[in-house]
Design a protein around this motif. Structure first.
Motif, PDB file in Angstrom:
ATOM      1  N   PRO A  93       0.808  -1.221   0.000  1.00 59.94           N
ATOM      2  CA  PRO A  93       0.000   0.000   0.000  1.00 59.94           C
ATOM      3  C   PRO A  93       0.836   1.264   0.000  1.00 59.94           C
ATOM      4  N   ALA A  99       1.114   0.557   7.941  1.00 53.53           N
ATOM      5  CA  ALA A  99       0.303  -0.572   7.478  1.00 53.53           C
ATOM      6  C   ALA A  99       0.218  -1.695   8.500  1.00 53.53           C
ATOM      7  N   GLY A 136      17.736  -7.580   3.326  1.00 48.90           N
ATOM      8  CA  GLY A 136      18.661  -6.984   4.280  1.00 48.90           C
ATOM      9  C   GLY A 136      18.103  -6.801   5.672  1.00 48.90           C
ATOM     10  N   LEU A 137      17.155  -7.641   6.056  1.00 45.96           N
ATOM     11  CA  LEU A 137      16.600  -7.534   7.406  1.00 45.96           C
ATOM     12  C   LEU A 137      16.920  -8.793   8.198  1.00 45.96           C
ATOM     13  N   VAL A 141      13.527  -8.942  13.430  1.00 43.57           N
ATOM     14  CA  VAL A 141      12.457  -7.928  13.310  1.00 43.57           C
ATOM     15  C   VAL A 141      11.082  -8.522  13.599  1.00 43.57           C
ATOM     16  N   LEU A 149      10.947   0.026  14.078  1.00 43.13           N
ATOM     17  CA  LEU A 149      11.628  -0.052  12.788  1.00 43.13           C
ATOM     18  C   LEU A 149      11.631   1.311  12.106  1.00 43.13           C
ATOM     19  N   MET A 153      12.766   0.195   6.737  1.00 37.50           N
ATOM     20  CA  MET A 153      12.647  -1.190   7.196  1.00 37.50           C
ATOM     21  C   MET A 153      11.200  -1.663   7.125  1.00 37.50           C
ATOM     22  N   ARG A 156      10.255  -2.561   3.684  1.00 36.84           N
ATOM     23  CA  ARG A 156      10.764  -3.859   3.240  1.00 36.84           C
ATOM     24  C   ARG A 156      10.025  -5.011   3.904  1.00 36.84           C
ATOM     25  N   VAL A 158       6.909  -4.930   4.767  1.00 38.96           N
ATOM     26  CA  VAL A 158       5.635  -5.005   4.063  1.00 38.96           C
ATOM     27  C   VAL A 158       5.820  -5.697   2.700  1.00 38.96           C
ATOM     28  N   LEU A 161       6.126  -9.369   3.463  1.00 41.15           N
ATOM     29  CA  LEU A 161       4.842  -9.893   3.937  1.00 41.15           C
ATOM     30  C   LEU A 161       3.831 -10.018   2.794  1.00 41.15           C
ATOM     31  N   SER A 162       3.763  -8.974   1.961  1.00 41.16           N
ATOM     32  CA  SER A 162       2.764  -8.967   0.890  1.00 41.16           C
ATOM     33  C   SER A 162       3.012 -10.068  -0.141  1.00 41.16           C
TER      34      SER A 162
END
Lengths: 316, 331
Positions: A93, A99, A136-137, A141, A149, A153, A156, A158, A161-162
């Motif tokens: 989004p 989000a 790169g995480l 997290v 975050l 971050m 990234r 999101v 996850l998406s």
């Protein structure tokens, strides 16, 4: 053909009548294609993105169809559409910064969401950690709350996850707009990487920032006032645009090497028409230097070269 | 977390000292002399007797000392758990009088607060997404929330007590009964409890429902709700998150409300002649009973402070954003 949109019309209900934000758009997105949508504010690009996954309650599906991998999506039926969301169509989004639920640890939120789709968190976890590492995480997290975050971050997270359930189509709405240029680059690169790894089949990336599209997109679709203006490979849009609106849009971008103390950076005179009662014919007519009598009739969106479509009478 | 607790304890400690000081000061600023009153009650005419009685009572209550010493003595005896002797109910110790009344007040307040909070928030959350409930529950909620406690109490006493005769309108139990552990007494206690409880409960209920409705609408329109819905999360999950987040401001509201509800409880008790702290405050004022008034208000102050302290701690537990132990992540 991954995504096939035919004569899609989506209107906003208002007290004064319907605002025709998306008024008959037809285009295809091929497998593996990253298509960018560009256009100024209010041209219908976000409406198009939303129409593909979830209409909000002010939006009305007024006609046209959307088919994904040959299957028609029930975009007007919120409950029926739920089955297709996330697994087939997913979204990054505009508001990635906010989000995620602020009072739930990120890992727990992902667990809740996966459980709702009948997927076990423990099974997906190794893949989730692998993809987080890819952007790169640290897997750590997942034990954090979103406020811990930074903006880049969160963006990234999101993104990971998406795309976790490998959707056929990912809609990225202003994915990079809220980020500084270094984060923009990282996210833009991650988008392309995710496509290359096959996490996402095709993408629709919506932005007002054409320079980002040039880095990310294979093809660019230019919209104007609820209509399509031009679609072509990204390089062609930048180097040899055909539609007068695209030309002026590209011309409004600053260029390296130009000295703006000697020449003014030109904008486009005038403003887009109201979409409440849009004029008939070509909607760019009033601002177009090439406008002539024929423009009172709406120009068809037709192919002028291989993979290059334009809606303009002046282009032969 | 430890630093937070230490800071909170300090703030509450200071508040306590200020409250106790005011509590000691205010009765002394009231017009009238309680000793004169006690002497007058004895109805003696002889000046010498009056003189010696006055001296006796003043020494007994410590009123013959300089005012600063009275203040220090007050703190001293407070720590020994001695709140003095009641003037009105002489010679019963104040602590005894107050402790007898506390269960009645807590008995109507705690159920009223907890039930109105739980039910109000639930109804409000449902009203946020049901047009029918929204159109019915909200206007009624506005109406009863706008009522002053004693007005609603009087209406209930008249309607359910006098006109319909369902419930007794005065007292904590029937005047013909002796307090004891028996079923008939317990039933009578409950019967007398209904109206005071109901008036407190109803006034708080509407406020919670209205607040929750607005908060939940806000949360359901928020970005994380939209994102979850776009990812195909079922309505149940989105609702659960929204409800939990909307509860946070409500918990703060509860802390702010406690004092008001307590004030309401005191007034309600007076309307129903319910033998709790409220009625005690009234009697203490009417009888110029410094010590009883001090003692009662002290319990009120302690109650509010303890409840607020608990809510402060609960808030840290339920809202991660207020935690100081967060360390952040790096990448």
């Amino acid at each position: 053909m991954a995504l096939s949109v035919t004569d899609l019309r989506v209107y906003y209900r208002t007290l004064k009548g319907d605002v025709k934000a998306l008024d008959g758009v037809t285009f295809d997105v091929a497998d593996g294609e990253i298509m960018g949508i560009a256009g100024e504010s209010g041209c219908g690009k976000t409406t198009l993105g939303k129409a593909l996954i979830r209409l909000d309650n002010r939006m009305r599906h007024a006609g046209g169809t959307v088919a994904l991998d040959g299957e028609k999506l029930p975009i007007a039926d919120d409950a029926a559409m739920r089955r297709h969301r996330y697994r087939e169509v997913s979204l990054i989004p505009q508001y990635a910064m906010s989000a995620m639920n602020p009072t739930r640890k990120i890992g727990k939120m992902i667990r809740d969401l996966l459980a709702a789709h009948g997927v076990r968190y423990a099974e997906v976890l190794p893949e989730l950690e692998r993809r987080l590492a890819l952007v790169g995480l640290d897997a750590e997290v997942l034990k954090r709350y979103p406020i811990e975050l930074s903006g880049g971050m969160k963006q990234r997270v999101v993104l990971v996850l998406s795309t976790l359930l490998n959707p056929s189509l990912l809609i990225g709405d202003e994915v990079t707009s809220a980020l500084d240029v270094s984060s923009q680059k990282a996210v833009a690169r991650a988008l392309v990487e995710f496509r290359d790894h096959g996490f996402v089949r095709s993408m629709v990336v919506i932005t007002h920032d054409i320079s980002v599209l040039f880095q990310v997109a294979d093809t660019i679709l230019v919209m104007y006032a609820g209509h399509l203006a031009e679609k072509a490979p990204a390089r062609t849009i930048i180097d040899e645009p055909l539609h007068p609106y695209t030309k002026m849009l590209i011309g409004a971008l600053p260029q390296v090497g130009d000295r703006y103390d000697e020449q003014q950076l030109s904008g486009i005179e005038g403003r887009p028409p109201s979409l409440l009662n849009p004029p008939t014919g070509c909607r760019f007519r009033d601002r177009c230097p090439l406008a002539h009598d024929r423009c009172a009739e709406a120009p068809p969106f037709r192919e002028v070269a291989e993979g290059h479509q334009v809606a303009c009478w002046a282009v032969s | 977390m430890r630093g937070y607790l230490a800071r909170k304890t300090l703030v509450y400690g200071l508040t306590f000292v200020v409250a106790v000081t005011l509590n000691w000061l205010i009765p002394r600023l009231m017009p009238g002399d309680p000793v004169q009153r006690m002497v007058a009650r004895a109805a003696v005419q002889h000046p010498e007797t009056i003189e010696s009685m006055t001296v006796y009572y003043e020494r007994m209550f410590g009123l013959d000392l300089p005012i600063w010493q009275q203040y220090l003595n007050y703190w001293g005896s407070l720590f020994r758990g001695d709140l003095g002797t009641s003037v009105w109910l002489f010679p019963t110790p104040v602590s005894q009088v107050v402790l007898d009344a506390v269960p009645y007040t807590l008995g109507i307040m705690i159920p009223a607060i907890v039930l109105s909070f739980v039910i109000g928030n639930t109804v409000g959350a449902m009203a946020a997404r049901s047009r029918w409930l929204d159109n019915v529950a909200l206007p009624v909620g506005y109406l009863i929330t706008a009522m002053p406690y004693m007005w609603l109490a009087i209406l209930l006493a008249w309607g359910l007590g006098v006109a319909l005769g369902w419930f007794p309108v005065a007292g904590g139990y029937d005047f013909g009964l002796v307090p004891q552990w028996s079923w008939s007494f317990a039933a009578d206690l409950l019967h007398h409890w209904v109206l005071p409880f109901l008036s407190l409960f109803l006034v708080s209920l509407g406020g919670w429902a209205i607040g929750m409705r607005n908060l939940i609408i806000y949360e359901l329109e928020s970005d994380y709700s939209n994102y979850l819905s776009a990812l195909g999360a079922p309505r149940r999950l989105v609702r659960r998150y929204a409800f939990r987040n909307a509860m946070l401001p409500q918990i703060t509201g509860l802390a702010l409300q406690l004092g008001t509800v307590l004030g309401g409880a005191l007034v309600t008790e007076i309307v129903f002649a319910y033998p709790g702290l409220g009625k005690l405050v009234l009697s203490a004022i009417q009888n110029q009973d410094f010590f009883l008034l001090q003692g009662t208000l002290l319990f009120v102050v302690i109650g509010v402070l303890v409840a607020n302290f608990v809510i402060d701690i609960v808030y840290v537990l339920v809202d991660p954003r207020t935690r100081t132990g967060l360390t952040g992540a790096t990448a």
